[in-house]
Each structure stands twice: as C-alpha cells, then as structure tokens.
Design an enzyme around this catalytic site. Structure first.
Site, PDB file in Angstrom:
ATOM      1  N   LYS A  79       0.856  -1.188   0.000  1.00  0.00           N
ATOM      2  CA  LYS A  79       0.000   0.000   0.000  1.00  0.00           C
ATOM      3  C   LYS A  79       0.890   1.236   0.000  1.00  0.00           C
ATOM      4  O   LYS A  79       1.884   1.282   0.751  1.00  0.00           O
ATOM      5  CB  LYS A  79      -0.886  -0.038   1.253  1.00  0.00           C
ATOM      6  CG  LYS A  79      -1.940   1.045   1.365  1.00  0.00           C
ATOM      7  CD  LYS A  79      -2.840   0.770   2.580  1.00  0.00           C
ATOM      8  CE  LYS A  79      -3.909   1.827   2.782  1.00  0.00           C
ATOM      9  NZ  LYS A  79      -4.793   1.541   3.944  1.00  0.00           N
ATOM     10  N   SER A 154      -9.751   1.664   3.025  1.00  0.00           N
ATOM     11  CA  SER A 154      -8.877   2.430   2.171  1.00  0.00           C
ATOM     12  C   SER A 154      -7.840   1.582   1.428  1.00  0.00           C
ATOM     13  O   SER A 154      -7.258   2.061   0.457  1.00  0.00           O
ATOM     14  CB  SER A 154      -8.143   3.481   2.999  1.00  0.00           C
ATOM     15  OG  SER A 154      -7.292   2.855   3.947  1.00  0.00           O
ATOM     16  N   SER A 178      -9.820  -0.710   7.310  1.00  0.00           N
ATOM     17  CA  SER A 178      -9.274  -0.626   5.952  1.00  0.00           C
ATOM     18  C   SER A 178      -8.564  -1.856   5.414  1.00  0.00           C
ATOM     19  O   SER A 178      -8.230  -1.886   4.235  1.00  0.00           O
ATOM     20  CB  SER A 178      -8.335   0.564   5.835  1.00  0.00           C
ATOM     21  OG  SER A 178      -9.099   1.725   5.708  1.00  0.00           O
TER      22      SER A 178
HETATM   23  N1  GLN Z   1     -13.234   3.930   6.499  1.00  0.00           N
HETATM   24  C1  GLN Z   1     -12.547   4.356   7.676  1.00  0.00           C
HETATM   25  C2  GLN Z   1     -12.183   5.807   7.552  1.00  0.00           C
HETATM   26  O1  GLN Z   1     -12.483   6.375   6.563  1.00  0.00           O
HETATM   27  C3  GLN Z   1     -11.362   3.497   7.947  1.00  0.00           C
HETATM   28  C4  GLN Z   1     -10.113   3.891   7.268  1.00  0.00           C
HETATM   29  C5  GLN Z   1      -8.926   3.053   7.625  1.00  0.00           C
HETATM   30  O2  GLN Z   1      -9.043   2.027   8.313  1.00  0.00           O
HETATM   31  N2  GLN Z   1      -7.767   3.519   7.209  1.00  0.00           N
HETATM   32  O3  GLN Z   1     -11.614   6.390   8.404  1.00  0.00           O
END
Ligand code: GLN
Length: 517
Positions: A79, A154, A178
């Site tokens: 990532k 994400s 995420s």
């Molecule tokens: N969807 C969550 C957010 O927008 C989680 C994001 C993540 O785990 N990086 O914060």
C-alpha cells in the site's frame, strides 16, 4: 492449473524445490497486471525492472545454495503509505506526489530481509481516509468482481490486486477497517493485528492510536505466512509490543477443540443486508458442524462506535497532518504566482482605501507565509482529508475538547470493556465485516455519513486495539463476495488464523479469483 491460482505457500515450496524460479513467477504476475490493471487500477506504480532484478538476484542466490528468507522470491504488493527508501510514497495525495522517503519503514525492511520481491505500490483513499478508494487523488480502483463496484477501502488496491490474482500477497493498513472491509468486499482474507503487534515505524500516520499494518492474502494460511514476517517488537515504535512472534504458519493446521464463538447481537441488527446476514449465519452453522459452540453475546456500547471513531480518528489526523505545511516537505504552492497575486491585491487595496489606511492594514491582509501555508494545504489535500482536518480541529478546540474528544475517549474505554467482558464467555466473536456487499462506485461518494456507516462492524476492533480477520463466506445473488469477521482478544492472532483456516479447510469461498473464473 495456472500459477496464479496457487497459494503463496505452494509457490514458495515450488521455488524451494527448484520447480519454479522467482523470475518466472514475477513475470507471470506482471503479465496478469498488464492484462487487467488498465481496468482494475489497483496499482499506482509497478516497477517491473526492479522486481525482475530482485527476483533474478534471489534465483541466483538460490542456485548458489545460499540460505534465503522466508518469503524468498515471492512478489508482495505494498500500500502506497509505507516508506521504501528512495521510492515514491504518495499516500494517494497530491501533497506527497513527489515524496521519496529517505528511509525504510520497518515493515518494508522486514519484507526485504525476508527476500520478498517488491512488486509495486497499491492505490488507497488519500492518507487512508475513506472506505471505497474513491478519495485517491490519482485514480479510482475497481472491484475485480464487478468493475462498476468499489473494492472498498482504504486499502482498495491492496485488496483488488490479490482478488484479481495480480499479486499473491499484499500489505494494507487498518485504522477503522481498511484491511478487513476491502478484503471482505473483494472476497479475500485480511487480518488487522493487535495494536502494537506490527511496527508503525515508517507508516505514514493517519490516527496513531488506531493505525495498524497487516496482511491481505488469498487464504488464512497465506496471511499467516506474511504476518509471521511483519510482526515483532520494534524499538523505533514506542507502541510496539515486546512479545515473541508465534510461528503462525506452523501452528495454523492444529485443530481447535472446544472453540466457543460469540455471535454479536448488535452486528445482526437493522441495516444488515439480508444476503449478508444469511451468508454469515450459514458460516456460523459451518463452525457449529465443526464442533464449535456458539452463544449470543452483547456489545452494548457498540452503537456509539462510529460516533466515537469519527471523533478520535479525525482529531488525531488533524494533529498528524499539521506537518504538511508546504515548508518541511510535500507539496508547496506555486510561490511565484502567489507573490504576483499578492502584489496585485496589494495594489488594488491601496487604490481602494488610500495609502495611510493601507499601511495599517497591509499585514493582516496579506501575510505571505500564512498565504503559502493556506494555499499549499488547500491545493495539496483532497476534500475528505480537509473534512477530517476540520472535524478534528473542531473537536480538539478549547471550547469543545471536553465535550467531544474527552467524551469519545471515555466511550472508547467502555467499548473496550464490552469486548473484555464478551471474551470472558467466548474465545472469539463472529459476525459480518460490512453491512452490504460491494456498493457502486459513486453511490456514497457525495454522502460522507453513508460512507462512514459502512464501518459499523469494523471500528470496534481498532478502538479496543484487538485483532480481527475477514474471510470470504459467500456470494450475493449478483456474484459479489461476502465477508465474515472473526475478532479475538489482544494477541490472539494465532487462534484467529487457526479458526479461519479451519473454516477454509471445509469451504471453498476463498479459492475463487476474479478475472480468472
Ligand atoms: N473507512 C474508515 C475511515 O475512513 C477506515 C479507514 C482506515 O481504516 N484507514 O476512516
């Protein structure tokens, strides 16, 4: 059978048996990327030359009989928010579009030491803020099972590339879901470790008390292999846990007698899609048939999870992202244009209000340093990141700190207590990962609240610091994958992986690969 269908575990043994070279394997994945990534857009960058060079070096060392690391010759996608010395690390943000870190994150250093081949960098929501990948400044990743749908986020590219057999393993990060949510929506296995199990050194920070790096893979067995390399104490991360790393990949096949599963009542409430509910209930039955006992448990404060998370995460983000000021590193506005604009504004103001008044007001109107900060941040960050910075700045501001931030910390403690209590009566919690299968690209993008609600079942683990794993457990009528979540007490990764493996030994949802079937 195509090489791309083999598990990472099988590929490793084929390489060590001399039946397969790393160069051949890497080439195979590069071709799959070439065939499909123009549409899926999982990767921000693929460095074919570097990957082939690493692969050739490993093949060479193998042929000379040198001892090799545990991932020798196996491609891994990363990532784009983990530092790899001298390579771009953009976080899918304009702010870091040209940023090349001068050092390796511990995770990348461990991959290199394990002799993994670094295949490329995967797309994400900008700074990992989002749940669909649509917040990337560069491209929108698509779900390989249905290109109109989101892969989740994400870690959108990290999940999509494994689902589409463009990499056997990838690395993601999970602050509020995420890793687990995109793994669930793409039909693969993703594990969010205990907070502190994997080093955060060199992981670009989003919300430091919640961020955790972890593996995405085709199966629990492959995730175990990767976690074993990633986990471990790191003196460079003060929140890193100093405890030995179990041999996850060795113990994964051991049977689990007397497994007690807790079915979280709150995770089967309103908002849960009936198809997801049915698939998860069917998975519960699979466990029962394998000898597990299942009881109902309650997490009474779970309903405050989203509200709590969306105060704590933006608060920490607003503080972490203060470093992007256009001065130290990252994007800076075009200063020549800015100074020209300032001069023009100054001239106009002087003409309007007269010289004497102008001298008195000039500074307040046009401090060039402030203008540079403001413009750099306005142009460098996308709308969701700005929203989080504003929310977090508000919740940390003098007048609201106690009412929002401190209150959220207290509720966080109550949520963690609920989990602790639940784990007194069961070994693991079982439930859905996300309320629905993959939603359409664009469906929730303009409605932040709808997007935040997708995280209903995942934020709890981050707030409590406990591990969770997402494994595929079914398919919707439209052929979209459905994920099952298992959560365990802190440091229970070994048992989570064994339980997931137990399911995967008796089902074959995890064997399907999009674009190959
Ligand atoms: N969807 C969550 C957010 O927008 C989680 C994001 C993540 O785990 N990086 O914060």
């Amino acid at each position: 059978m195509s090489l791309l269908r083999h598990s990472a575990t099988t590929l490793l043994s084929q390489m060590s048996d001399g039946k397969l070279s790393s160069v051949e394997l890497v080439q195979e994945y590069l071709e799959q990327i070439e065939r499909h990534d123009g549409r899926v857009k999982a990767f921000l960058r693929v460095d074919a030359a570097r990957a082939l060079k690493q692969a050739a070096a490993i093949d060479d060392r193998r042929s000379r009989g040198e001892s090799l690391g545990p991932l020798a010759g196996l491609p891994v996608a990363v990532k784009d928010l983990l530092c790899d010395e001298g390579q771009l690390c953009t976080c899918a943000s304009r702010m870091l579009a040209d940023f090349r870190p001068p050092y390796d994150s511990t995770v990348v250093a461990k991959l290199k030491a394990a002799d993994a081949v670094l295949l490329g960098r995967t797309n994400l929501d900008e700074f990992a803020m989002g749940g669909s990948g649509e917040n990337s400044a560069f491209q929108v990743t698509r779900n390989p099972w249905n290109l109109e749908r989101t892969p989740g986020g994400s870690s959108s590219g990290a999940a999509a590339c494994v689902a589409a057999a463009m990499a056997p393993l990838s690395i993601g990060s999970d602050t509020g879901g995420s890793i687990r949510q995109p793994a669930g929506l793409c039909g693969i296995t993703g594990l969010k470790p205990t907070y502190g199990r994997v080093s955060r050194y060199g992981l670009v920070a989003f919300a430091s008390s919640l961020d955790q790096v972890g593996p995405l893979a085709g199966s629990a067995e492959d995730a175990a292999l990767l976690l074993e390399v990633l986990a471990g104490h790191d003196p460079r991360d003060t929140t890193s846990i100093n405890a030995p790393v179990p041999r996850y990949s060795q113990t994964i096949g051991q049977p689990l007698a007397g497994l007690r599963l807790g079915r979280v009542r709150e995770h089967f409430g309103p908002g849960l899609d009936p198809e997801v509910s049915a698939a998860v209930e069917a998975a519960v039955e699979v466990y029962r048939s394998l000898g597990a006992t299942v009881c109902d448990v309650s997490l009474p404060h779970e309903k405050y999870g989203i509200a709590t998370y969306y105060i704590i995460a933006p608060s920490e983000a607003s503080s972490n992202l203060a470093r992007y000021d256009g001065v130290h590193y990252g994007y800076r506005t075009d200063e020549r244009a800015m100074h020209d604009e300032l001069a023009a504004e100054r001239k106009q103001l002087a003409a309007t209000i007269g010289k004497r008044d102008f001298d008195a007001q000039a500074d307040a109107v046009e401090n060039p340093l402030l203008r540079m900060y403001r413009q750099s941040r306005s142009e460098g960050f996308g709308p969701e990141v700005k929203r989080r910075i504003m929310l977090g700045t508000y919740t940390l501001s003098a007048g609201y700190y106690d009412a929002y931030y401190v209150k959220a910390l207290k509720v966080r403690r109550l949520i963690a207590n609920d989990y602790e209590a639940a784990f007194r009566s069961c070994d693991m919690l079982i439930g859905p990962v996300s309320p629905t299968p993959a939603f359409k690209i664009g469906e929730k993008h303009s409605d932040p609240l709808a997007m935040y609600l997708v995280d209903l079942y995942t934020v709890g683990a981050n707030l409590a610091g406990i591990p969770g794993i997402s494994i595929p457990c079914g398919r919707s009528r439209d052929g979209l994958p459905i994920g099952l979540q298992l959560q365990g007490p802190a440091m229970s990764e070994e048992r989570l992986l064994r339980s997931a493996h137990m399911f995967q030994r008796n089902t074959d949802w995890h064997l399907a690969r999009a674009l190959l079937d």
